[in-house]
Scaffold this motif. Structure first.
Motif, mmCIF file in Angstrom:
data_model
loop_
_atom_site.group_PDB
_atom_site.id
_atom_site.type_symbol
_atom_site.label_atom_id
_atom_site.label_comp_id
_atom_site.label_asym_id
_atom_site.label_seq_id
_atom_site.Cartn_x
_atom_site.Cartn_y
_atom_site.Cartn_z
ATOM 1 N N UNK A 230 0.798 -1.214 0.000
ATOM 2 C CA UNK A 230 0.000 0.000 0.000
ATOM 3 C C UNK A 230 0.830 1.264 0.000
ATOM 4 N N UNK A 231 0.272 2.334 0.528
ATOM 5 C CA UNK A 231 0.953 3.619 0.652
ATOM 6 C C UNK A 231 0.610 4.228 2.007
ATOM 7 N N UNK A 232 1.392 5.209 2.397
ATOM 8 C CA UNK A 232 1.115 5.990 3.603
ATOM 9 C C UNK A 232 1.240 7.464 3.283
ATOM 10 N N UNK A 233 0.232 8.240 3.681
ATOM 11 C CA UNK A 233 0.314 9.683 3.490
ATOM 12 C C UNK A 233 1.020 10.307 4.696
ATOM 13 N N UNK A 234 1.060 11.623 4.747
ATOM 14 C CA UNK A 234 1.823 12.295 5.787
ATOM 15 C C UNK A 234 1.343 11.991 7.186
ATOM 16 N N UNK A 235 0.030 12.028 7.392
ATOM 17 C CA UNK A 235 -0.501 11.768 8.729
ATOM 18 C C UNK A 235 -0.234 10.328 9.158
ATOM 19 N N UNK A 236 -0.354 9.393 8.219
ATOM 20 C CA UNK A 236 -0.067 7.995 8.546
ATOM 21 C C UNK A 236 1.412 7.806 8.861
ATOM 22 N N UNK A 237 2.281 8.498 8.135
ATOM 23 C CA UNK A 237 3.717 8.418 8.436
ATOM 24 C C UNK A 237 3.999 8.955 9.838
ATOM 25 N N UNK A 238 3.315 10.034 10.202
ATOM 26 C CA UNK A 238 3.493 10.592 11.547
ATOM 27 C C UNK A 238 3.092 9.572 12.602
ATOM 28 N N UNK A 239 1.932 8.959 12.444
ATOM 29 C CA UNK A 239 1.415 8.035 13.451
ATOM 30 C C UNK A 239 2.238 6.751 13.533
ATOM 31 N N UNK A 240 2.640 6.211 12.382
ATOM 32 C CA UNK A 240 3.304 4.908 12.352
ATOM 33 C C UNK A 240 4.820 4.987 12.524
ATOM 34 N N UNK A 241 5.392 6.181 12.353
ATOM 35 C CA UNK A 241 6.847 6.257 12.268
ATOM 36 C C UNK A 241 7.421 7.499 12.952
ATOM 37 N N UNK A 242 7.107 8.682 12.433
ATOM 38 C CA UNK A 242 7.853 9.879 12.808
ATOM 39 C C UNK A 242 7.739 10.191 14.299
ATOM 40 N N UNK A 243 6.528 10.169 14.834
ATOM 41 C CA UNK A 243 6.334 10.600 16.227
ATOM 42 C C UNK A 243 6.877 9.599 17.250
#
Length: 747
Positions: A230-243
């Motif tokens: 699949x793909x991840x948008x910015x908010x999903x990247x924040x929740x799953x990774x960045x934060x």
């Protein structure tokens, strides 16, 4: 804008012309540790129509890398427009100017993959033909690529040292796949002493929020979204990774059109600030006129200064979106101990992420207390713990003193865990008892949270020396069969709180002194289809957070709606009522509500939303920070030590009337405590406000700068909750609310 505001507008414009902005007038001088990173936004139109400008960009970087102390160059993707050979030849010619001069990295945007740059597939053959892994793997900075695709440079990382700090630059493909984010989490976790900069094509949007549901050009709208992972948008990247990481400091991206600019500062799970920036100039004349984003990073001074320069035009952009500075940024070597104290235990039962993870539960011990339909049947199947026996006792109608089965985490150190949160994802296709056990010492001493759908209850028990006592009870279906839900227990001192999908089950803390420490367990009674996953235990013994709200809707993708745990008060009568809502993870107040009139600068009546948890009214010494934005130009701010509508402190900023003010309201009478005459904020720009209140001292900061220059002393109000405030400002935005204990916890 009303005609009656015209005089104010003229004054505002004149002031901005002749007076440096509040932010600009406080910019720190660069120290000897300062260095620069050059950021190349989307060059797609340069590659297709203006190769000379593309070459001018990289030639300038190469010629000035030593003088400007440029330590690294990143490309944010969309290197080409149509993913064809002629355009890749242009890109190759331009980027290779940097070879051997300054290290750099590239990544594929949506125009760099698929047929004609359509991103209908993740075919990046041409990208990897012109920028193969082999050309980077021998360089001093190269760290590695996504191991499942060892011959692709689509996802890569580099490390370097600058300003006395080790840095890691992680470049990720357009709309990164889930397995790629798994790898990214591993890379960042394995470099705890590096400050991390994430570069990806799509992340921030032009409205100062992360790319999210409802936004144009979302990765979910391209063909690659239907491919494996699949793909991840910015908010999903924040929740799953960045934060999730204390050492991630920046995220950079391009892709988004409109004005091609956006930025925000968000607070990660460890209290670290993450500076997120969108820069994309491709919509401007000549494919962007060759503008480059330059980031001057100064670890010693704690500043990040952004400028945008065009070697083609030999000019800088000087507007607020392209020339700005962050202060009080943590840019030195990260505290590697933070990671060790964050999690006591984290188990997703993935057997070190192997796909075939069926088997036994490592580090868990099974206890069967029930005798009917025994024994239990615990196993790990497809990354989930499954308990598939109907084991129970004493009988089917029982609602107390039930004997089922549980699996406890058996590491010796876990029996000494004291203050923690314990969360897990649960599911039951049956409809009987399921839950969590915590502060477990032995089969005769523990706490238990149990939910039962058939008997319609949620209960909290304690078991002391084998005797069970009910501590809290709610008569409602505990869960929906065959639907995943999250349970979380927070136990600090003698206070116990239980949450289902983020909602406090019992409406407040349960007080009990029976057990002060112990491990955790998964529990089942008469329930032959139980599933458990994502067990997480976090140490909160040292937690100083009173409140942390990013309005993300409990990780739901569609988080639009009301504000949970906040109460709205409308004092203004003109153009009332207020309109508070949550839109794409931000609080928005969209009414022009105000009083008494448009000329007012004191005793103004607008609207505010206060945090309404009962315990918050006893908060005393704390810092209260929030990210704010206003596309209008009137009153916006924060209230603190709020007790009721007649007793509180308020910090208010007004751009049109050019002031910062702190007021106190005592028994309904307002008094000004401090006043500065300057434009309060930049219209349309995110900024951070922070209030620090300790004893009788109040300090207020904007983007890390002390607004009033010294503490304000006042003894009127000693405690109270916090609130978000707006006056005649129909476009007010609030996000990332954080309240931390500033001294000792005096709740």
């Amino acid at each position: 804008m009303k005609a009656t505001k015209f005089v104010f507008v003229l004054m505002m414009i004149f002031s901005i012309i002749v007076t440096p902005s509040f932010q600009g007038s406080n910019q720190a001088e660069a120290s000897s540790s300062a260095f620069k990173i050059a950021v190349l936004p989307d060059t797609q139109n340069l590659a297709s129509n203006h190769p000379e400008i593309f070459r001018a960009q990289t030639q300038w970087i190469a010629d000035n890398s030593e003088e400007k102390n440029i330590k690294f160059v990143v490309h944010e993707g969309d290197i080409t427009n149509n993913n064809n050979t002629p355009q890749w030849e242009v890109a190759y010619d331009a980027m290779r100017t940097l070879d051997g001069v300054v290290p750099y990295t590239v990544l594929p945007g949506n125009h760099d993959m698929g047929t004609g740059g359509s991103a209908n597939t993740r075919d990046t053959t041409l990208f990897n033909t012109y920028f193969p892994v082999s050309d980077f793997s021998g360089t001093e900075t190269f760290g590695g690529v996504y191991p499942e695709e060892p011959d692709k440079y689509d996802n890569n990382y580099h490390t370097f040292n600058a300003g006395g700090t080790d840095w890691l630059v992680l470049s990720l493909e357009f709309g990164p796949r889930d397995p790629v984010l798994d790898w990214a989490n591993e890379v960042v976790s394995s470099h705890p002493n590096h400050r991390v900069i994430i570069v990806t094509h799509s992340y921030m949007f032009s409205d100062e929020t992360r790319h999210n549901t409802g936004h144009a050009w979302n990765a979910h709208n391209y063909g690659v979204a239907s491919e494996p992972g699949g793909v991840n948008d910015g908010e999903e990247m924040w929740q799953k990774f960045v934060k999730l990481h204390p050492n991630i400091s920046m995220v950079l991206n391009g892709h988004v059109l409109n004005d091609g600019q956006g930025r925000r500062v968000s607070v990660g799970d460890y209290g670290n600030k993450v500076y997120q920036m969108l820069s994309n100039y491709q919509m401007q004349a000549n494919g962007g006129n060759g503008f480059i984003r330059l980031l001057e990073i100064d670890p010693e001074a704690g500043t990040i200064k952004a400028t945008s320069y065009s070697p083609y035009l030999d000019e800088y952009k000087t507007d607020w979106q392209n020339e700005f500075q962050y202060t009080n940024a943590e840019l030195g070597t990260p505290d590697s101990d933070v990671k060790k104290t964050k999690y006591l235990f984290n188990d997703d039962f993935s057997e070190d992420k192997k796909r075939d993870d069926d088997g036994h539960m490592k580090d868990w011990t099974i206890v069967d207390e029930g005798t009917i339909d025994a024994p239990s049947k615990w196993s790990v199947v497809n990354g989930e713990v499954v308990q598939s026996s109907n084991i129970y006792g004493p009988n089917v109608p029982a609602v107390d003193n039930r004997k089922g089965t549980f699996a406890y985490y058996d590491k010796r150190s876990a029996f000494n865990w004291e203050n923690y949160t314990f969360s897990a994802t649960l599911r039951a296709t049956d409809n009987d008892g399921i839950g969590l056990i915590f502060r477990y010492q032995d089969p005769d001493n523990y706490y238990k949270l149990e939910l039962d759908n058939q008997r319609k209850f949620s209960k909290l028990f304690k078991v002391v020396d084998g005797v069970e006592t009910t501590l809290a009870y709610v008569a409602e279906p505990g869960y929906i069969p065959d639907t995943k839900f999250e349970l979380e227990i927070k136990v600090v001192g003698n206070q116990i709180q239980a949450y289902r999908d983020g909602i406090d089950i019992f409406g407040g803390p349960i007080i009990d002194d029976s057990h002060s420490k112990g491990t955790v367990a998964l529990y089942s009674w008469g329930n032959q289809s139980n599933y458990f996953d994502d067990v997480l235990v976090k140490d909160v013994k040292q937690s100083r957070d009173l409140l942390k709200d990013d309005f993300s809707g409990g990780k739901k993708r569609d988080d639009d709606g009301p504000m949970k745990d906040w109460t709205v008060v409308d004092e203004g009568t003109i153009e009332a009522p207020s309109k508070w809502s949550v839109v794409r993870g931000e609080v928005v107040q969209s009414s022009n509500i105000y009083a008494p009139d448009v000329l007012a600068v004191d005793n103004r009546k607008g609207t505010f939303a206060y945090y309404d948890k009962r315990s918050a009214f006893n908060w005393k010494n704390y810092s209260f920070s929030t990210t704010l934005r206003s596309t209008d130009n009137d009153g916006i701010g924060l209230m603190f030590r709020y007790q009721d509508p007649d007793n509180y402190y308020k910090l208010e900023l007004d751009k049109e009337r050019q002031f910062y003010k702190i007021f106190k309201v005592v028994d309904g009478v307002e008094t000004t405590l401090a006043h500065v005459t300057k434009p309060g904020y930049i219209q349309g720009a995110n900024f951070e406000l922070e209030i620090k209140v300790v004893g009788n001292q109040i300090q207020a900061y904007q983007d890390g700068i002390d607004i009033f220059g010294e503490p304000i002393i006042d003894d009127s109000l000693s405690k109270g909750t916090v609130a978000l405030y707006t006056w005649e400002n129909p476009n007010s935005y609030f996000d990332d609310v954080m309240v931390k204990i500033e001294k000792k916890n005096e709740k």
